[in-house]
Design a protein around this motif. Structure first.
Motif, short mmCIF file in Angstrom:
data_model
loop_
_atom_site.label_atom_id
_atom_site.label_comp_id
_atom_site.label_asym_id
_atom_site.label_seq_id
_atom_site.Cartn_x
_atom_site.Cartn_y
_atom_site.Cartn_z
N LEU A 78 0.80 -1.08 -0.03
CA LEU A 78 0.09 0.03 0.11
C LEU A 78 0.87 1.37 -0.01
O LEU A 78 1.69 1.44 0.88
N TRP B 46 1.74 4.44 1.00
CA TRP B 46 0.95 5.40 1.94
C TRP B 46 1.53 6.48 2.43
O TRP B 46 2.66 6.86 2.43
N SER C 118 -5.10 7.11 2.18
CA SER C 118 -4.52 5.93 2.58
C SER C 118 -5.21 5.01 3.50
O SER C 118 -5.07 3.93 3.39
N LEU D 215 -6.45 1.51 3.39
CA LEU D 215 -5.93 0.28 4.27
C LEU D 215 -7.16 -0.27 4.73
O LEU D 215 -7.22 -1.65 4.75
N GLN D 216 -8.21 0.39 5.21
CA GLN D 216 -9.33 -0.40 5.73
C GLN D 216 -10.07 -1.45 4.81
O GLN D 216 -10.30 -2.50 5.47
N LEU E 186 -8.41 -3.12 2.57
CA LEU E 186 -7.50 -4.29 2.57
C LEU E 186 -7.49 -5.18 3.74
O LEU E 186 -7.56 -6.36 3.71
N LEU E 187 -7.65 -4.52 4.86
CA LEU E 187 -7.94 -5.19 6.22
C LEU E 187 -9.23 -5.90 6.08
O LEU E 187 -9.11 -7.13 6.83
N VAL F 87 -0.46 -6.76 4.63
CA VAL F 87 -0.15 -5.27 4.09
C VAL F 87 1.14 -5.04 4.46
O VAL F 87 1.49 -5.16 5.58
N LEU G 66 3.14 -1.30 4.35
CA LEU G 66 3.12 0.05 3.98
C LEU G 66 4.47 0.58 3.01
O LEU G 66 5.36 0.14 3.59
N LEU H 299 -0.59 1.27 13.75
CA LEU H 299 -1.43 0.50 13.20
C LEU H 299 -0.82 -1.00 13.20
O LEU H 299 -1.50 -1.86 12.61
N LEU I 265 1.84 -2.34 11.64
CA LEU I 265 2.04 -2.88 10.32
C LEU I 265 3.61 -2.48 10.08
O LEU I 265 4.20 -1.43 10.44
#
Length: 276
Positions: free
Chosen positions: A84, A86, A92, A96-97, A99-100, A106, A108, A136, A138
Motif C-alpha cells: 500500500l 502510504w 491512505s 488500508l481499511q 485491505l484489512l 499489508v 506500507l 497500526l 504494520l
C-alpha cells in the motif's frame, strides 16, 4: 564518518561479520546489515543505523540518514503481500481499511525526500509516518528519494528489498486514488508487471466520508491538514482539523470535498501521540 571507519565497516559487511572493532575505543560496532536484521531502529544512535535514527528522541544524537530503502517492523512469513503506497493521509487510511476487510497481509510503502525527511507533496515528516505504522502495527518500507535519481528505479529497489527480506511475493500495488483516471493509468503504465488496485476509485464521497468519520471515532484519531488550504477569505494553516464542518465549507465554495485535486493534504494521527 572517516575513511578508516568506512573501510572497516565495508570489510565487515562483505565478510558477513556482525561487528568490527572501533580503532579508537576498542569497542565492537554493529554493522548496518546486522542492524537491518533487527527490523527497527532501537533508538540508541547506532553508528551504522540503516533506519536513519528514526526512533532517536534527542535531535542532538541524530547523526544518520537513510541511504537506501529500509523495511521496518516485519515479522513472520507469508506467500503474498499487498504493498500500500502510504502518504499518511485520509485516503491512505480508507484504502488500508478495505485491505484489512479483505484480510490481506499489508506492507506500507512511503517515499520521501532524502534531504528533507518529508513526504514531498503531503509535507509529512517520516518520523510521523513511522509512528503511524507503529500505531497500526504494520510493517513499513521507507524509500529515500535523492535529487536526480529515477523515481521508478528507487521504488523498484524497495520492491526487491521487500521480496528478499520477507520471502513473500508482491500480490498487488495498492493506491488511494479516488477519481483521477490519468493518475491511475500512469500507475498501470509504470508497473505493468504488477496488478494495480485502487479500492476507492469511483466510490461516492458520501460513503467514503461516512466511513472516514467512523474510523476516526473508533480508532481515536485526529485528522488535520498537512498543507495549507486556500479559502476565499483566508488560508487555513497546517494543523487545521479536517472535520465535517470544514468539508461542508469546502463543498460550498466549489472545491473537491476530499481535496483530490491537490487543494490540500491531510494527516491522520492517533490522539495523544506526540507529533514530530
Amino acid at each position: 564518518m572517516n575513511a578508516d571507519i568506512d573501510s572497516l565497516h565495508l570489510a565487515a559487511c562483505n565478510a558477513g561479520r556482525d561487528t568490527y572493532i572501533d580503532p579508537s575505543s576498542g569497542y565492537q560496532v554493529l554493522t548496518s546489515k546486522t542492524l537491518l536484521k533487527q527490523g527497527a531502529c532501537c533508538g540508541n544512535s547506532c553508528r551504522h543505523c540503516p533506519y536513519g535514527h528514526i526512533n532517536v528522541g534527542d535531535p542532538n544524537l541524530i547523526k544518520q540518514s537513510f541511504s537506501a530503502p529500509a523495511l521496518m517492523n516485519w515479522s513472520g512469513s507469508d506467500e503474498s503481500v499487498d504493498i500500500l503506497f502510504w502518504s499518511g493521509g485520509k485516503d491512505s487510511l480508507l484504502a488500508l481499511q478495505h485491505l484489512l476487510q479483505e484480510k490481506k497481509k499489508v506492507i506500507l510503502l512511503t517515499s520521501f525526500g532524502a534531504l528533507t525527511s518529508r513526504v514531498s507533496i503531503q509535507n509529512i515528516h517520516i518520523k510521523n509516518i513511522a509512528k503511524q505504522a507503529e500505531f497500526l502495527k504494520l510493517p513499513l518500507c521507507l524509500v529515500p528519494l535523492f535529487p536526480n535519481t529515477d523515481y521508478k528505479t528507487s521504488i523498484e529497489e524497495a520492491f526487491n528489498l521487500i521480496v528478499t527480506q520477507t520471502g513473500a511475493q508482491i500480490g498487488r500495488l495498492v493506491f488511494g486514488d479516488l477519481h483521477l483516471e490519468s493518475i491511475r493509468q500512469w500507475r498501470v503504465d509504470t508497473w505493468p508487471q504488477y496488478l494495480i488496485h485502487t479500492p476507492l476509485f469511483g466510490l461516492p464521497y458520501e460513503g467514503l466520508l461516512s466511513q472516514l468519520w467512523q474510523l476516526q471515532k473508533t480508532m481515536d484519531l485526529e485528522i488535520t491538514l498537512s498543507s495549507e488550504l486556500t479559502m476565499p477569505k483566508e488560508v487555513l494553516a497546517v494543523g487545521t482539523p479536517y472535520t465535517e464542518e470544514l468539508v461542508q465549507q469546502i463543498k460550498e465554495i466549489g472545491l473537491d470535498a476530499m481535496l483530490e485535486n491537490g487543494e490540500a493534504h491531510t494527516l491522520v494521527f492517533p490522539k495523544g501521540w506526540k507529533k514530530y
